[in-house]
Scaffold this motif. Structure first.
Motif: not given
Ligand SMILES: Nc1ncnc2c1ncn2[C@@H]1O[C@H](COP(=O)(O)OP(=O)(O)OP(=O)(O)O)[C@@H](O)[C@H]1O
Ligand SMILES: [Mg+2]
Length: 366
Positions: A37-39, A209-211, A232-236
């Motif tokens: 859903g980030a686009g 990307m986020k939201s 970003v660090s959480g996502f990585l």
């Protein structure tokens, strides 16, 4: 170059994409990552005008997309759709031929191009060409999708989660094949995934990307070293050091290996006092196995020892990553493993120490 300038896209109340400034460089592989859903798909679909921006503009090589007819634009852009999207009533070869046919190519040119593309994605030979999509595995179907996108030799490729339907092992194989193809063809690729490992493995540059917004846009090494924020660090993920190893190619870190040919005096290796192991190769340099005093007693038959070894399990390819090498070492318990070319010939060896050296260095192979 593809430039997004202040691009937004809304669906009623939903801001699918907002305030997007992004430059996708020519002949680079740009990966869009981010949660569901980030686009990401919306960004991709705006490039071939399946979706129009509500605000801002998109330029390809300085030209506003709105000034190009959508059909003309799409012929210059290969598109691999999220969820494969092959035509079920067309054979594999007819699926690959779709765009060249639209472009009015001659029959013979289409036929040879289709054969070439199927060969490229590892589905050469008549057995695949005549099948229907329902007769393919998920991974094979996705390869056909890639072949179809490449068929008309478009300068730009849009790929929306093209390998998502594939199990992890085949997925890695497909990624490696695709990277090899990309090194040869050097297309401008925009590749969507929500698999971070896939992004790091493939990307020249990663857009997180986020939201609907772009959070960070950098080469993978910088992204891993200096994530901009907690998202970003959480996502990585927490294993960023390991992920950096996946960007380093074994060929750049391996060392020369001590080897002996099968025709020589191998028995003496097993009896040597100073010990150490030797990689044993045939006349063409193809690795047959290893011999060392610690592996057998002096007087044992070297050929029997070699015959009992599984070379495929002990060795690794030069184009694999240091992360792959590390898992091979952890899996086999060997601190040093032989490195082979695609024909199985011994090129060198790589050890735990080399991996340590590589993780300590900020310099990245490339
Ligand atoms: N045609 C549409 N009508 C209404 N809302 C839409 C439409 N297409 C996308 N959206 C919304 O826009 C947002 C972004 O969607 P998009 O498909 O670009 O996400 P994505 O990052 O590709 O997600 P995924 O990883 O799940 O594929 C989502 O909230 C989605 O619900
Ligand atoms: Mg999507």
């Amino acid at each position: 170059m593809i430039s997004f300038e202040g691009v937004a896209r809304s669906y009623g109340e939903v801001r699918a994409v907002s305030g997007l400034d992004l430059e996708i460089h020519e002949r680079e592989l740009c990966v869009l990552v981010g949660p569901s859903g980030a686009g990401k798909s919306t960004v991709l679909r705006m490039i071939n005008r399946l979706v129009e921006p509500s605000e801002g503009r998109i330029l390809i090589d300085g030209k506003d997309l709105r000034s190009v007819k959508a059909e003309t634009l799409r012929r210059g852009i290969g598109y691999v759709i999220q969820g494969v999207g092959l035509f079920p009533h067309l054979t594999v070869s007819d699926n690959v031929a779709v765009v060249p046919q639209l472009l009015g190519w001659e029959r013979s040119r289409i036929a040879s191009r289709v054969a070439e593309m199927l060969e490229l994605v590892g589905l050469g030979g008549p057995s695949y060409a005549r099948r229907y999509p329902s007769e393919l595995s998920g991974g094979e179907a996705q390869r056909v999708g890639v072949a179809r996108a490449l068929a008309s030799d478009p300068p730009v490729l849009l790929m929306d989660e093209p390998f998502s339907a594939v199990d992890p092992l085949n997925r890695q194989r497909l990624q490696n094949e695709f990277l090899a193809i990309q090194r040869r063809l050097r297309k401008t690729v925009v590749f969507v995934t929500h698999d971070v490992d896939e992004a790091i493995r493939l990307a020249d540059r990663i857009a997180v990307m986020k939201s609907g917004s772009l959070v960070q846009y950098d080469v993978p090494e910088i992204l891993l070293e200096r994530p901009r924020d907690a998202f970003v660090s959480g996502f990585l993920g927490s294993d960023r050091a390991l992920k950096r190893l996946s960007r380093r190619v074994i060929a750049d870190w391996m060392r020369p290996a001590r080897s002996a040919g099968i025709g020589g005096d191998l028995a003496s290796i097993l009896c040597a006092k100073d010990g150490g192991y030797w990689w044993i190769t045939d006349a063409k340099g193809v690795l047959l196995g290893s011999l060392a005093p610690e592996l057998a007693a002096c007087g044992d038959d070297p050929e029997r020892i070699l015959a009992a070894q599984n070379v495929a399990e002990m060795a690794i390819g030069a184009d694999a990553s240091l992360k792959d090498a590390l898992s091979a070492m952890l899996g086999s318990g060997a601190r040093t493993i032989p490195v082979l070319d695609r024909e199985g010939r011994l090129l060198g060896e790589i050890g735990l120490g080399d991996i340590e050296r590589a993780s300590g260095s900020g310099r990245v192979a490339g």
